[in-house]
Scaffold this motif. Structure first.
Motif: not given
Length: 186
Positions: A37-40, A61-67, A144-147, A154-157
């Protein structure tokens, strides 16, 4: 029946250097039978800016670290948005050298996204499986996770188990481990 890796399906044949688009991502998710499910929304660049979205999208709801580590290994560490991650102790936890944030050029080269749009969905673009995927154990407690779907407008569940299926379908073997401290602690 297990789905085979789809790395060869992620890139348009006419130009293998083009990163997958949002439409390519959703097409792959459809092929895998994964519902989302995506929310704009307006572009968000920080965890703080994204807090308003929580009322429209339940789940983690999440965060992503590119390391990048001193030895050259690349990591995508994914955790809940309010999790504390201590970059000084993280190398010991994940068995890496000293870590620093990967730059925008490396991010674009490997994951095909820009800063502010980092997401595990971008693994669709890492066809060489150069990125090591670390999923925080406390995040994976959420059903359920959101990215972001490759863009931060947009965010997609997605269901937790479907996320794992997607990541594996891109040729990555995600590691689930405790890498964070409770909110407010690092």
């Amino acid at each position: 029946m297990a789905s085979p890796p789809v790395n060869d399906l992620a890139q348009p044949e006419s130009n293998a250097r083009m990163p997958a688009s949002r439409q390519d991502l959703f097409a792959l998710l459809d092929r895998l039978g994964i519902e989302t499910r995506t929310v704009e929304h307006e572009a968000v660049f920080t965890v703080e800016q994204s807090r308003e979205l929580e009322k429209d999208l339940p789940g983690g709801h999440t965060k992503n670290l590119f390391l990048k580590c001193k030895k050259g290994n690349i990591y995508l560490v994914v955790a809940l948005h309010d999790a504390g991650i201590d970059l000084k102790s993280l190398p010991k936890r994940i068995g890496s050298g000293r870590l620093s944030f990967g730059n925008a050029d490396l991010l674009a080269e490997l994951l095909g996204v820009v800063p502010g749009s980092v997401t595990p969905f971008a693994l669709i673009n890492d066809t060489g499986a150069k990125v090591n995927v670390i999923l925080d154990a406390s995040m994976m407690e959420h059903e359920t996770l959101n990215y972001h779907p490759l863009v931060n407008t947009a965010t997609t569940a997605i269901k937790r188990d479907d996320l794992l299926r997607f990541i594996r379908a891109t040729g990555h073997d995600p590691v689930i481990m405790a890498v964070s401290s409770p909110a407010g602690q690092a």
